[in-house]
Scaffold this motif. Structure first.
Motif, PDB file in Angstrom:
ATOM      1  N   ALA A   1      13.755 -42.735  54.282  1.00 48.09           N
ATOM      2  CA  ALA A   1      13.158 -41.354  53.706  1.00 48.09           C
ATOM      3  C   ALA A   1      12.434 -39.891  54.285  1.00 48.09           C
ATOM      4  O   ALA A   1      12.241 -40.929  55.140  1.00 48.09           O
ATOM      5  N   TYR A   2      12.713 -38.996  54.201  1.00 46.63           N
ATOM      6  CA  TYR A   2      12.632 -37.537  54.559  1.00 46.63           C
ATOM      7  C   TYR A   2      12.311 -37.209  53.635  1.00 46.63           C
ATOM      8  O   TYR A   2      12.075 -36.891  52.641  1.00 46.63           O
ATOM      9  N   CYS A   3      11.107 -36.174  54.310  1.00 47.42           N
ATOM     10  CA  CYS A   3       9.772 -35.322  53.256  1.00 47.42           C
ATOM     11  C   CYS A   3      10.064 -34.207  54.036  1.00 47.42           C
ATOM     12  O   CYS A   3       9.914 -34.124  54.758  1.00 47.42           O
ATOM     13  N   CYS A   4       9.275 -33.723  52.953  1.00 51.60           N
ATOM     14  CA  CYS A   4       9.488 -31.887  52.745  1.00 51.60           C
ATOM     15  C   CYS A   4       7.946 -31.992  54.244  1.00 51.60           C
ATOM     16  O   CYS A   4       6.870 -32.826  53.857  1.00 51.60           O
ATOM     17  N   PHE A   5       7.582 -31.433  54.886  1.00 53.16           N
ATOM     18  CA  PHE A   5       6.848 -31.136  56.114  1.00 53.16           C
ATOM     19  C   PHE A   5       5.046 -30.782  55.692  1.00 53.16           C
ATOM     20  O   PHE A   5       4.728 -30.786  55.987  1.00 53.16           O
TER      21      PHE A   5
END
Length: 106
Positions: free
Chosen positions: A9-13
């Motif tokens: 997954a990719y998340c808001c930094f």
């Protein structure tokens, strides 16, 4: 949550809100004004800004900026309409700037 779904997954930094999955990457060869960007077929937990016509490297597009639904950080944009036939594949897809997203827990 990403672990339960079995996909990276990719998340808001900024706030770690889940915004996209690795399996939805269409291309890693995009460029934003701030650097590299990824084209995703889908993004989640985002809010769309107003639509506007924007002249990009590949021509005129109607786009809407995308923001994290939790913290409001601008993450990239969504292609609403491409005016050139060769760019139609981008319609409905999202650009997320690489430096604005981080990998989620794997």
């Amino acid at each position: 949550m990403a672990d339960l779904m079995g996909s990276r997954a990719y998340c808001c930094f900024k706030c770690q809100n889940l915004v996209a999955f690795h399996d939805d990457i269409v291309s890693k060869d995009f460029q934003a004004s701030s650097g590299r960007a990824f084209l995703f077929s889908h993004a989640i937990n985002i809010i769309l800004g107003p639509k506007e016509d924007r002249q990009l490297i590949t021509g005129l597009h109607t786009v809407a900026d995308v923001y994290c639904s939790d913290c409001g950080e601008e993450l990239g944009w969504k292609y609403i309409k491409a005016y050139e036939e060769t760019q139609k594949y981008k319609e409905g897809k999202c650009i997320l700037e690489k430096f604005k997203i981080v990998r989620g827990n794997e």
